[in-house]
Design a protein around this motif. Structure first.
Motif, PDB file in Angstrom:
ATOM      1  N   LEU A  65       0.298  -1.141  -0.589  1.00  8.20           N
ATOM      2  CA  LEU A  65      -0.489  -0.319   0.093  1.00  8.20           C
ATOM      3  C   LEU A  65       0.737   1.701   0.127  1.00  8.20           C
ATOM      4  N   ALA A  66       0.645   2.138  -1.179  1.00  5.61           N
ATOM      5  CA  ALA A  66       1.014   3.358  -0.981  1.00  5.61           C
ATOM      6  C   ALA A  66       0.637   4.270  -1.969  1.00  5.61           C
ATOM      7  N   PRO A  67       0.098   5.693  -1.276  1.00  8.30           N
ATOM      8  CA  PRO A  67      -0.489   6.601  -2.143  1.00  8.30           C
ATOM      9  C   PRO A  67       0.292   7.135  -3.342  1.00  8.30           C
ATOM     10  N   PRO A  68      -0.346   7.340  -4.574  1.00  8.49           N
ATOM     11  CA  PRO A  68       0.513   7.953  -5.736  1.00  8.49           C
ATOM     12  C   PRO A  68       0.909   8.973  -5.832  1.00  8.49           C
ATOM     13  N   PRO A  69       1.400   9.205  -6.518  1.00  2.83           N
ATOM     14  CA  PRO A  69       2.195  10.924  -6.254  1.00  2.83           C
ATOM     15  C   PRO A  69       1.202  11.725  -6.203  1.00  2.83           C
ATOM     16  N   GLY A  70       1.201  12.943  -5.595  1.00  4.98           N
ATOM     17  CA  GLY A  70       0.268  14.297  -5.588  1.00  4.98           C
ATOM     18  C   GLY A  70      -1.031  13.945  -4.628  1.00  4.98           C
ATOM     19  N   LEU A  71      -0.716  12.832  -4.097  1.00  2.51           N
ATOM     20  CA  LEU A  71      -2.228  12.329  -3.029  1.00  2.51           C
ATOM     21  C   LEU A  71      -1.932  12.020  -1.708  1.00  2.51           C
ATOM     22  N   SER A  72      -2.734  12.224  -0.899  1.00  4.75           N
ATOM     23  CA  SER A  72      -2.171  11.615   0.228  1.00  4.75           C
ATOM     24  C   SER A  72      -2.501  10.475   0.813  1.00  4.75           C
ATOM     25  N   MET A  73      -2.685   9.807   1.974  1.00  2.00           N
ATOM     26  CA  MET A  73      -3.300   8.557   2.147  1.00  2.00           C
ATOM     27  C   MET A  73      -4.604   9.089   2.893  1.00  2.00           C
ATOM     28  N   ARG A  74      -4.963  10.018   3.458  1.00  2.00           N
ATOM     29  CA  ARG A  74      -5.779  11.004   4.170  1.00  2.00           C
ATOM     30  C   ARG A  74      -6.718  11.460   3.161  1.00  2.00           C
ATOM     31  N   SER A  75      -6.388  12.427   2.209  1.00  2.00           N
ATOM     32  CA  SER A  75      -7.141  13.205   0.948  1.00  2.00           C
ATOM     33  C   SER A  75      -7.969  12.432   0.442  1.00  2.00           C
ATOM     34  N   ALA A 161      -6.126   3.495 -14.033  1.00  2.00           N
ATOM     35  CA  ALA A 161      -5.940   4.407 -15.196  1.00  2.00           C
ATOM     36  C   ALA A 161      -5.404   5.365 -14.139  1.00  2.00           C
ATOM     37  N   LEU A 162      -6.068   5.749 -12.756  1.00  2.00           N
ATOM     38  CA  LEU A 162      -5.786   7.043 -12.895  1.00  2.00           C
ATOM     39  C   LEU A 162      -4.638   6.953 -12.346  1.00  2.00           C
ATOM     40  N   PHE A 163      -3.961   6.431 -10.975  1.00  2.00           N
ATOM     41  CA  PHE A 163      -3.459   6.438 -10.921  1.00  2.00           C
ATOM     42  C   PHE A 163      -2.164   6.408 -11.390  1.00  2.00           C
ATOM     43  N   GLY A 164      -1.917   5.915 -13.522  1.00  5.02           N
ATOM     44  CA  GLY A 164      -1.243   5.750 -13.803  1.00  5.02           C
ATOM     45  C   GLY A 164      -1.114   6.482 -14.249  1.00  5.02           C
ATOM     46  N   LEU A 165      -1.688   7.753 -14.506  1.00  5.59           N
ATOM     47  CA  LEU A 165      -1.743   9.173 -14.591  1.00  5.59           C
ATOM     48  C   LEU A 165      -1.501   9.715 -13.992  1.00  5.59           C
ATOM     49  N   LEU A 166      -1.472   9.345 -12.565  1.00  5.73           N
ATOM     50  CA  LEU A 166      -0.767  10.292 -11.760  1.00  5.73           C
ATOM     51  C   LEU A 166       0.696  10.275 -11.595  1.00  5.73           C
ATOM     52  N   GLY A 167       1.413   9.330 -11.521  1.00  8.02           N
ATOM     53  CA  GLY A 167       2.687   8.631 -11.919  1.00  8.02           C
ATOM     54  C   GLY A 167       3.268   7.503 -11.523  1.00  8.02           C
ATOM     55  N   GLN A 168       2.128   6.514 -10.779  1.00  6.82           N
ATOM     56  CA  GLN A 168       2.179   5.804 -10.038  1.00  6.82           C
ATOM     57  C   GLN A 168       2.549   4.381 -10.981  1.00  6.82           C
ATOM     58  N   THR A 169       3.960   3.798 -10.897  1.00  5.91           N
ATOM     59  CA  THR A 169       4.418   2.652 -11.744  1.00  5.91           C
ATOM     60  C   THR A 169       3.771   1.341 -10.714  1.00  5.91           C
ATOM     61  N   ARG A 170       3.355   0.842 -10.198  1.00  5.26           N
ATOM     62  CA  ARG A 170       4.227  -0.243  -9.401  1.00  5.26           C
ATOM     63  C   ARG A 170       2.900  -1.057  -9.262  1.00  5.26           C
ATOM     64  N   LEU A 171       2.431  -2.348 -10.360  1.00  5.97           N
ATOM     65  CA  LEU A 171       1.445  -2.354 -10.590  1.00  5.97           C
ATOM     66  C   LEU A 171       0.786  -2.727  -9.012  1.00  5.97           C
ATOM     67  N   ASN A 172       1.981  -3.622  -8.045  1.00  7.76           N
ATOM     68  CA  ASN A 172       0.892  -3.945  -7.114  1.00  7.76           C
ATOM     69  C   ASN A 172       0.593  -2.849  -5.812  1.00  7.76           C
ATOM     70  N   ALA A 173       0.972  -1.933  -6.064  1.00 12.55           N
ATOM     71  CA  ALA A 173       0.710  -1.021  -4.964  1.00 12.55           C
ATOM     72  C   ALA A 173       0.106  -0.152  -5.722  1.00 12.55           C
ATOM     73  N   MET A 174      -0.516  -0.091  -6.899  1.00  6.72           N
ATOM     74  CA  MET A 174      -1.574   0.609  -7.742  1.00  6.72           C
ATOM     75  C   MET A 174      -2.375  -0.522  -7.108  1.00  6.72           C
ATOM     76  N   ASN A 175      -2.568  -1.858  -7.359  1.00  9.83           N
ATOM     77  CA  ASN A 175      -3.512  -2.901  -6.713  1.00  9.83           C
ATOM     78  C   ASN A 175      -4.215  -2.591  -5.289  1.00  9.83           C
ATOM     79  N   GLY A 176      -3.400  -2.639  -4.579  1.00  3.67           N
ATOM     80  CA  GLY A 176      -3.431  -2.626  -3.363  1.00  3.67           C
ATOM     81  C   GLY A 176      -4.100  -1.155  -2.518  1.00  3.67           C
ATOM     82  N   MET A 177      -3.944  -0.271  -3.432  1.00  2.93           N
ATOM     83  CA  MET A 177      -4.942   1.358  -3.255  1.00  2.93           C
ATOM     84  C   MET A 177      -5.972   1.140  -4.495  1.00  2.93           C
ATOM     85  N   LYS A 178      -6.173   0.235  -5.168  1.00  2.00           N
ATOM     86  CA  LYS A 178      -7.006   0.172  -5.616  1.00  2.00           C
ATOM     87  C   LYS A 178      -8.393  -0.164  -4.691  1.00  2.00           C
ATOM     88  N   ASN A 179      -7.553  -1.317  -4.576  1.00  8.10           N
ATOM     89  CA  ASN A 179      -8.927  -2.037  -2.827  1.00  8.10           C
ATOM     90  C   ASN A 179      -8.890  -1.501  -2.182  1.00  8.10           C
TER      91      ASN A 179
END
Length: 249
Positions: A65-75, A161-179
């Protein structure tokens, strides 16, 4: 008994698919409609059924789990809850006929966004820092959360797709945040759906159990599957489901 088996299998596979990279509603929505449930109620019921799967899927990706660039976990938590509420409220005022007409287009857009996420990210630019980028990131998060509260189909694909646009590159991190995001906005949407009387609880409870098992199993297995295989499989499922709904429309 045929319906029980159909809904259980669809929910298990949907939970696994959602934890992997999204698109689980591509399975639950058609299954529920096939049993004779109206499309709007099927969308709401399927969303309720997949909530535990999102939670178990998040736990399965807990190390990543890790938020994408530009956003915090709280936001992300706050925007997900607000956007999910707005989308769910809008569904309450949508007729079944209108919903059937718009579903294929929503599925098509979601699939296309995921398929071309790398190109879209390059087009959008690599920088996601500063006040303007933060505003754009928040707006994008709100729009996708609103979509998820209204129509769960393809939500995971749009989030990736959104996390990819925001600059997140690790698919596992993207999956965790997506869930995680899916669980948050779905939880608030479920409350609104239930208050509006859209949920068919016997089917929802049955599918909840199967989706929960599928969500955890899928998350653990997905961490060992090559990313290109995941992406290609999701695009194929998305296109096939979109075609079916266009024909049914």
């Amino acid at each position: 008994m045929h319906d029980v088996v159909l809904l259980s299998v669809a929910a298990f596979l949907a939970g696994a698919l959602n934890s992997v990279a999204g698109g689980g509603s591509f399975l639950t929505l058609p299954a529920l409609v096939f049993t004779g449930m109206p499309a709007v109620a099927a969308n709401a019921t399927g969303t309720v059924a997949l909530l535990p799967g999102y939670v178990s899927g998040t736990w399965g990706f807990r190390e990543d789990l890790a938020p994408p660039p530009g956003l915090s976990m709280r936001s992300i938590v706050l925007i997900s809850l607000i956007g999910g509420s707005v989308g769910a409220a809008l569904l309450l005022f949508t007729s079944d006929t209108a919903f059937r007409k718009v579903v294929p287009w929503l599925l098509l857009v979601a699939t296309a966004m995921f398929a071309f996420a790398p190109q879209l990210r390059k087009w959008a630019g690599a920088s996601t820092h500063g006040p303007v980028s933060l505003w754009k990131s928040g707006l994008g998060m709100f729009l996708v959360a609103g979509y998820g509260g209204y129509f769960n189909g393809g939500l995971g694909i749009l989030l990736l797709a959104l996390f990819g646009l925001l600059g997140q590159t690790r698919l596992n991190a993207m999956n965790g945040m997506k869930n995680l995001v899916s669980a948050l906005l779905t939880a608030i949407a479920v409350i609104i759906y239930a208050a509006g009387g859209l949920v068919h609880w016997p089917e929802a409870l049955l599918m909840m159990v199967a989706a929960t098992l599928g969500g955890y199993v899928g998350a653990r297995v997905a961490r060992r599957i090559p990313a290109p295989w995941l992406r290609g499989g999701i695009v194929v499922i998305g296109l096939a489901t979109t075609a079916v709904f266009f024909m049914k429309r």
